[in-house]
Motif scaffolding. Structure first.
Motif, mmCIF file in Angstrom:
data_model
loop_
_atom_site.group_PDB
_atom_site.id
_atom_site.type_symbol
_atom_site.label_atom_id
_atom_site.label_comp_id
_atom_site.label_asym_id
_atom_site.label_seq_id
_atom_site.Cartn_x
_atom_site.Cartn_y
_atom_site.Cartn_z
ATOM 1 N N PRO A 123 0.829 -1.208 0.000
ATOM 2 C CA PRO A 123 0.000 0.000 0.000
ATOM 3 C C PRO A 123 0.865 1.260 0.000
ATOM 4 C CG PRO A 123 -0.856 -1.594 1.561
ATOM 5 C CD PRO A 123 0.477 -2.127 1.105
ATOM 6 N N ASP B 177 -1.091 0.190 -6.166
ATOM 7 C CA ASP B 177 -0.218 0.081 -5.005
ATOM 8 C C ASP B 177 1.144 0.634 -5.406
ATOM 9 O OD1 ASP B 177 0.011 -3.542 -5.410
ATOM 10 O OD2 ASP B 177 0.659 -1.929 -6.708
ATOM 11 N N TYR C 84 -5.102 5.865 -0.926
ATOM 12 C CA TYR C 84 -4.178 4.952 -1.589
ATOM 13 C C TYR C 84 -4.579 4.640 -3.025
ATOM 14 C CZ TYR C 84 -2.049 4.352 2.957
ATOM 15 O OH TYR C 84 -1.406 4.593 4.143
#
Length: 344
Positions: A250, A275, A271
Motif C-alpha cells: 500500500p 499500489d 491509496y
C-alpha cells in the motif's frame, strides 16, 4: 565536524526528544544567494561515509564472487543535495558526478577495459540517470559504458513527508530541516507522469502548493529554476537498462487536508486503486516504461516487478536480493560475451 552516522543516529532522539533541535540544525542546508548554491549550516562540516543501506546487497554480490575494490565499488552521495540544470551552481553534486566518472573509468581499467554495471537504489537512480544523460554518448558507449545495468527506479513521487520530516518525538519536528534540502524537491510529482487534476493541487500546481505550504518566494523560485528543469528532462539514458521495483505494498497516492493546514498531519491518506513499494506509487513505477522504454534512442530496456516488496526491501529482502543479483550476473554475462566477441 558532524559526528559520523548523524542521519541514522535516531536512538538518541528516542531517549531524549529535546535533542531534536540540535539534530535538525546539524542536518539542515543553507542556500547562499550570492553563490546560487546550497551549503552546510554555518560552523558545520559534513562528509559522506560508506552507505550502509546497501550492505546486504554488497554481501550478496560478494557471495557470488565479487570482490570489494577489485570489481565491486561504492559511490555514496549526500542525499540532501540534488542535480541542478546546466548553468545553475551545484558544487556538491558536481563533485559527486566527477568522482563517479573517475571511479567508473578506474574500475573499467582495473578489469581489462570491460564496461561497468551501475546498481542504484532510490534517489541513486535519478543521480545515475543525470550522470549518464550528461556524459558524452561516445563515452557512454565506450569500454567505460554500461551494457545492461540493474537500476532501481528513482523515486518520482512525493509521499506523506519530505526527507528528514519524521522523528520519533514528533513526525513534523524536522519538517523545516527537510525543506532546506535541495533533494527534497526532487521527489515531488513530475508533470510528465501525473498531469493535471480537476481539483486541488496536481503535479502542474507544485509552485502554488509550495506557497500554500509556507515555502518562501525564494524557495519556490529555486524549485522552478533548479529542480523542475531536471525533472522535465528525465528520460532515456540511451544505454541498456534494467529497472527493478517492488510492488504490492500500500502506497499513498493523495493526501487530504480538509482545512488546508499543510503544517499538520494529513486528515486522510488515499491509496487509490493501485499500489507501489510503500514509497513510490504505481503511477511513478510504470511511468519508467513510457519515459524510458518507449524512447527509440533507448534500445535495450527491461522492466522487473517483484511482488510484495517494499522500497527498502528491494535491497534487503532475501528473495529480492536473489533476483537483483541474478540480473547483475545476467548483465555481466552479456558484457563478457560482447567483450570477447569484440576482442576476437
Amino acid at each position: 565536524m558532524v559526528p559520523a552516522g548523524l542521519w541514522r543516529n535516531r536512538k538518541a532522539l528516542l531517549e531524549d526528544p529535546a535533542l531534536a533541535p540540535c539534530y535538525a540544525e546539524l542536518l539542515r542546508l543553507v542556500h547562499d544567494p550570492v553563490a546560487g548554491d546550497y551549503r552546510d549550516a554555518p560552523g558545520v562540516e559534513t562528509r559522506v561515509d560508506r552507505n550502509t543501506c546497501m550492505e546486504k546487497l554488497v554481501q550478496a554480490l560478494e557471495g557470488v564472487g565479487y570482490i570489494e575494490s577489485e570489481d565491486l565499488f561504492g559511490a555514496p552521495y549526500d542525499f540532501r543535495y540534488a542535480p541542478a540544470p546546466p548553468g545553475e551552481a551545484s558544487r556538491e553534486f558536481s563533485r559527486f558526478l566527477s568522482s563517479l566518472r573517475v571511479l567508473v573509468e578506474q574500475a573499467s581499467e582495473r578489469n581489462g577495459g570491460m564496461p561497468a554495471i551501475l546498481v542504484t537504489h532510490s534517489l541513486g537512480g535519478l543521480h545515475a540517470n543525470v550522470f549518464l544523460s550528461r556524459s558524452p554518448m561516445a563515452w557512454r558507449r565506450s569500454t567505460s559504458s554500461w551494457p545492461p545495468p540493474a537500476l532501481e527506479a528513482p523515486c518520482l513521487c512525493c509521499g506523506s513527508a519530505v526527507p528528514g520530516s519524521s522523528s520519533p518525538a514528533d513526525p513534523l519536528s524536522l519538517a523545516n530541516t527537510g525543506r532546506s534540502f535541495a533533494g527534497a524537491f526532487s521527489v515531488l510529482p513530475p508533470p510528465k507522469v501525473f498531469g493535471r487534476a480537476p481539483l486541488n493541487y496536481s503535479a502542474y500546481d507544485i509552485p502554488e502548493y509550495l506557497r500554500a505550504s509556507g515555502f518562501s518566494v525564494d524557495q519556490v523560485a529555486r524549485y522552478m529554476t533548479r529542480v523542475l528543469p531536471v525533472t522535465l528532462s528525465f528520460g532515456a539514458p540511451a544505454v541498456p537498462m534494467t529497472c527493478i521495483n517492488g510492488i504490492g505494498v500500500p502506497t499513498p497516492e493523495t493526501l487530504v487536508y480538509w482545512d488546508g493546514n499543510f503544517g499538520a498531519k494529513p486528515d486522510r491518506v488515499a491509496y487509490g486503486d493501485g499500489d507501489g513499494d510503500g514509497a513510490t506509487n504505481i503511477a511513478s513505477l510504470l511511468s519508467l516504461d513510457t519515459l524510458i522504454g518507449d524512447d527509440p534512442e533507448q534500445g535495450y530496456f527491461k522492466f522487473v516487478l517483484i511482488r510484495n516488496t517494499s522500497h527498502g526491501g528491494t535491497i534487503s529482502d532475501d528473495f529480492a536480493l536473489d533476483r537483483l543479483v541474478n540480473e547483475v550476473l545476467e548483465a555481466n554475462r552479456a558484457i563478457l560475451g560482447q567483450f570477447v566477441a569484440r576482442a576476437s
